[in-house]
Design an enzyme around this catalytic site. Structure first.
Site, PDB file in Angstrom:
ATOM      1  CD1 TRP A  42      -2.713   1.742   0.569  1.00  0.00           C
ATOM      2  CD2 TRP A  42      -1.296   2.480   2.134  1.00  0.00           C
ATOM      3  NE1 TRP A  42      -3.057   3.034   0.878  1.00  0.00           N
ATOM      4  CE2 TRP A  42      -2.215   3.511   1.825  1.00  0.00           C
ATOM      5  CE3 TRP A  42      -0.300   2.715   3.083  1.00  0.00           C
ATOM      6  CZ2 TRP A  42      -2.158   4.763   2.465  1.00  0.00           C
ATOM      7  CZ3 TRP A  42      -0.252   3.960   3.712  1.00  0.00           C
ATOM      8  CH2 TRP A  42      -1.184   4.968   3.401  1.00  0.00           C
TER       9      TRP A  42
ATOM     10  CD  GLU B  17      -4.629  -1.658   2.108  1.00  0.00           C
ATOM     11  OE1 GLU B  17      -3.513  -2.092   2.484  1.00  0.00           O
ATOM     12  OE2 GLU B  17      -5.471  -1.199   2.903  1.00  0.00           O
TER      13      GLU B  17
ATOM     14  CE  LYS C  82      -6.432   5.794   3.306  1.00  0.00           C
ATOM     15  NZ  LYS C  82      -5.415   5.898   4.366  1.00  0.00           N
TER      16      LYS C  82
ATOM     17  CG  ASP D 133      -8.619  -0.957   4.652  1.00  0.00           C
ATOM     18  OD1 ASP D 133      -9.675  -0.509   5.164  1.00  0.00           O
ATOM     19  OD2 ASP D 133      -7.536  -0.974   5.257  1.00  0.00           O
TER      20      ASP D 133
ATOM     21  CG  HIS E 287      -8.809   1.866   2.088  1.00  0.00           C
ATOM     22  ND1 HIS E 287      -7.556   1.417   1.756  1.00  0.00           N
ATOM     23  CD2 HIS E 287      -8.691   2.365   3.337  1.00  0.00           C
ATOM     24  CE1 HIS E 287      -6.726   1.633   2.750  1.00  0.00           C
ATOM     25  NE2 HIS E 287      -7.389   2.197   3.730  1.00  0.00           N
TER      26      HIS E 287
ATOM     27  CG  HIS F  79      -6.255  -4.628   5.162  1.00  0.00           C
ATOM     28  ND1 HIS F  79      -5.353  -3.615   4.964  1.00  0.00           N
ATOM     29  CD2 HIS F  79      -5.515  -5.771   5.257  1.00  0.00           C
ATOM     30  CE1 HIS F  79      -4.126  -4.126   4.919  1.00  0.00           C
ATOM     31  NE2 HIS F  79      -4.205  -5.417   5.090  1.00  0.00           N
TER      32      HIS F  79
ATOM     33  CG  ASP G 269     -10.460   6.881  11.353  1.00  0.00           C
ATOM     34  OD1 ASP G 269      -9.325   6.837  10.836  1.00  0.00           O
ATOM     35  OD2 ASP G 269     -10.832   6.091  12.234  1.00  0.00           O
TER      36      ASP G 269
ATOM     37  CG  ASP H  91      -7.400   3.089   9.408  1.00  0.00           C
ATOM     38  OD1 ASP H  91      -7.295   2.004   8.842  1.00  0.00           O
ATOM     39  OD2 ASP H  91      -7.027   4.166   8.908  1.00  0.00           O
TER      40      ASP H  91
ATOM     41  CG  ASP I  21      -5.293  -1.535   8.150  1.00  0.00           C
ATOM     42  OD1 ASP I  21      -4.761  -0.972   9.130  1.00  0.00           O
ATOM     43  OD2 ASP I  21      -5.204  -1.098   6.990  1.00  0.00           O
TER      44      ASP I  21
HETATM   45  C1  RNT Z   1      -3.732   2.566   4.861  1.00  0.00           C
HETATM   46  C2  RNT Z   1      -3.857   1.127   4.512  1.00  0.00           C
HETATM   47  C3  RNT Z   1      -2.739   0.304   5.018  1.00  0.00           C
HETATM   48  C4  RNT Z   1      -2.296   0.812   6.355  1.00  0.00           C
HETATM   49  C5  RNT Z   1      -1.210  -0.009   6.923  1.00  0.00           C
HETATM   50  C6  RNT Z   1      -0.534   0.698   8.057  1.00  0.00           C
HETATM   51  O1  RNT Z   1      -4.867   3.263   4.698  1.00  0.00           O
HETATM   52  O2  RNT Z   1      -5.050   0.618   4.955  1.00  0.00           O
HETATM   53  O3  RNT Z   1      -3.090  -1.030   5.042  1.00  0.00           O
HETATM   54  O4  RNT Z   1      -3.339   0.921   7.263  1.00  0.00           O
HETATM   55  O5  RNT Z   1      -0.397  -0.395   5.911  1.00  0.00           O
HETATM   56 ZN    ZN Z   2      -5.510  -1.517   4.967  1.00  0.00          ZN
END
Ligand code: RNT
Ligand code: ZN
Length: 432
Positions: free
Chosen positions: A200, A239, A241, A272, A275, A299, A307, A309, A339
Site C-alpha cells: 500500500w 491495496e 484507497k 480494506d 477505503h 483488511h 477515518d 480505521d 487493519d
Molecule cells: C492505509 C492502509 C494500510 C495501512 C497499513 C498501516 O490506509 O489501509 O493497510 O493501514 O499499511
Molecule cells: Zn488496509
C-alpha cells in the site's frame, strides 16, 4: 449493579452448566434448519486472521527515525495510556490479546517494525535478520507471519509520493524497499509456510491535481519492477484507497487502478473496508472479483466519516462480508486480516474487540440457513426469502458464540474485559 461488580462477578462465574444447556437447545434449533453448529464452530475457529501489529503503538514503528517524516495520510487520534514503545512491549501486549481472542491467528508486521539493535538501517537495506525475533516469536506461538512494505513515515515520502515520485532516484529507493520486503516475506514463508506481502502506498495530492496520468504510469512501471519475479512462498497483494488525510483530491492507487493491475499481472488484491465510498459494499466485490483475481486479502476495518480505521464491530458491513465469503463458496480464496488503530481506548482491548467482532461475523455467516434462502430465491419465492433473512435475528446465536469461546478456551461475555483491565493496571499504566 456497578460495572466493577459486574466484571468481578462475571469473571468469577462463567456459568458452565447454563452455557452447556443453552448450547444444546441452540444446536437443536439450528439443526431444524439444517445447520450443523459443530461444523460451523469448527470452521469459524479454523480460519486464520492476520492481526496487524500497528494497533499496539498507533502506527509509530520502531525505527530510529529522522525528522521530517510524513505520516502518509494516516492519523491515529487519542492519547489513552499504555502505547507500546518497543518490540518486546508489542509482543507482550499481543500475547495478552491473543489469550482473549478465539480461533486461529497470524501476525502482520510492517517494515518499520524492524529491530536493528539501535542502529539505523535504510529501508532499502532491510533483511530477514532484522525480523529474527518476530519470526521466532511467531513460530513459538504457532502463528504465521505476514508483511508490508512501509512506504510512509519517512523523509523520502515527505511529499506524499513514493513509487510514483517524479524523481527516479526516489522511486528507485521505494522499489528497492519493496523488493527487500518481498524477500523478507519469503524468509518468513520458508520458516512458517507462506507469507502475504501487501503493498500500500499513500501517493496522491491534496488539491487541484493536474496530472492524473503521469503518477499512474509511473506506478505501473514501479510495481512491475517490484513484482516482476514470482517468489515462491510469497503471496503478493496490492491495496487501493479512496483518499488519505492531506491527500484528498487524488490517489494514484485507486480501486480501478489496482483491480486491473492485479488482474493483468496475476497478483492478489486487498480490499480494506475503510477505503471506499461510504455506501459502497466491499461484500459485493467478492463475487465480482474472484473469477478474475485471487486471492482476496480483506483488511477488516470500520470507516467513520473521514477515518478509515475505527475498531471493527459486529456490524452490518462485517456481517455482509462474512456472509458473502461463505455463500459465494470463495472462502478458499480469501485471506482475513485486520487493519485499524484507535489511540483513544485501551489498545489491547481494541485488538480483542476488533478481532472478536470479525470472528463473530464468521460464525454468524456459517450459522446462516442460507441454503434454504437460496432455494427460495431459485424458485422465485421472494416472500420466503425475506422471511428467512429476518429469521436470523431470532436464532440463538449468542449461545453458539459462548460455546465457541469455551471451545477455544477464551472467556465469553464481558469477562475478557476484566482481564484487559487487570493487564492495564499491572502493565500498561506503568508505561510513561
Ligand atoms: C492505509 C492502509 C494500510 C495501512 C497499513 C498501516 O490506509 O489501509 O493497510 O493501514 O499499511
Ligand atoms: Zn488496509
Amino acid at each position: 449493579m456497578k460495572l466493577q461488580g459486574l466484571l468481578d462477578k462475571n469473571k468469577a462465574s462463567v456459568n458452565k452448566r447454563a452455557m452447556a444447556s443453552s448450547y444444546k437447545a441452540a444446536r437443536e434449533r439450528f439443526a431444524e434448519l439444517e445447520v450443523d453448529t459443530e461444523a460451523a464452530v469448527e470452521t469459524a475457529l479454523a480460519l486464520p486472521v492476520s492481526v496487524h501489529c500497528w494497533q499496539a503503538d498507533d502506527v509509530r514503528g520502531l525505527e530510529v527515525r529522522e525528522e521530517g517524516a510524513d505520516s502518509g495520510g494516516l492519523q491515529a487520534t487519542g492519547d489513552y495510556l499504555g502505547a507500546a514503545r518497543t518490540g518486546e512491549e508489542i509482543r507482550r501486549d499481543f500475547e495478552q490479546a491473543a489469550r482473549l481472542i478465539p480461533g486461529a491467528l497470524r501476525f502482520n508486521l510492517h517494515a518499520m517494525y524492524a529491530e536493528t539493535g539501535g542502529k539505523p538501517v535504510g529501508r532499502d537495506e532491510l533483511g530477514a535478520e532484522h525480523f529474527a525475533t518476530w519470526v521466532d516469536w511467531c513460530e513459538q506461538n504457532g502463528w504465521g507471519l505476514d508483511f508490508n512494505p512501509t512506504c510512509f513515515a519517512h523523509p523520502l515520502a515527505a511529499e506524499g509520493l513514493t513509487l510514483t515520485h517524479p524523481k527516479k532516484a526516489v522511486r528507485d529507493f521505494w522499489i528497492q524497499h519493496c523488493l527487500a520486503c518481498r524477500k523478507i516475506a519469503q524468509a518468513f514463508g520458508r520458516r512458517l509456510g507462506r507469507s502475504v506481502c501487501n503493498i500500500w502506498i499513500p501517493d496522491g495530492y491534496k488539491d487541484a491535481t493536474v496530472d492524473r496520468t503521469g503518477p499512474r504510469r509511473r506506478l505501473v512501471k514501479s510495481l512491475d519492477a517490484v513484482l516482476e519475479k514470482r517468489l515462491p512462498r510469497v503471496v503478493d497483494t496490492v491495496e487501493s484507497k479512496l483518499f488519505g488525510i492531506g491527500l484528498e483530491d487524488y490517489t494514484a492507487g485507486s480501486h480501478e487502478f489496482y483491480l486491473l493491475y492485479a488482474a493483468s499481472r496475476g497478483v492478489g488484491i486487498c480490499f480494506d473496508m475503510g477505503h471506499y465510498h461510504p455506501t459502497e459494499s466491499v461484500a459485493d466485490k467478492i463475487s465480482a472479483t474472484v473469477p478474475f483475481v485471487q486471492p482476496i486479502l480483506l483488511h477488516i476495518s470500520r470507516g467513520v466519516r473521514w477515518d478509515s480505521d475505527h475498531v471493527p464491530r459486529f456490524s452490518d458491513e462485517v456481517r455482509a462480508v462474512c456472509d458473502e465469503a461463505v455463500r459465494s463458496g470463495a472462502l478458499k480464496h480469501i485471506l482475513w486480516a485486520t487493519d485499524f488503530f484507535d489511540a483513544s481506548i485501551n489498545r489491547v482491548a481494541a485488538w480483542v474487540l476488533g478481532v472478536r467482532a470479525l470472528r463473530k461475523g464468521m460464525l454468524y455467516a456459517l450459522l446462516e440457513p442460507w441454503k434454504l434462502a437460496a432455494e427460495a430465491e431459485r424458485t422465485g419465492d421472494t416472500t420466503a426469502k425475506l422471511a428467512l433473512a429476518e429469521l436470523r435475528a431470532e436464532l440463538p446465536f449468542a449461545a453458539v458464540w459462548d460455546y465457541a469461546c469455551a471451545q477455544a478456551d477464551v472467556p465469553g461475555g464481558l469477562s475478557w474485559l476484566a482481564e484487559v483491565k487487570r493487564y492495564e493496571a499491572e502493565v500498561l499504566a506503568k508505561r510513561s
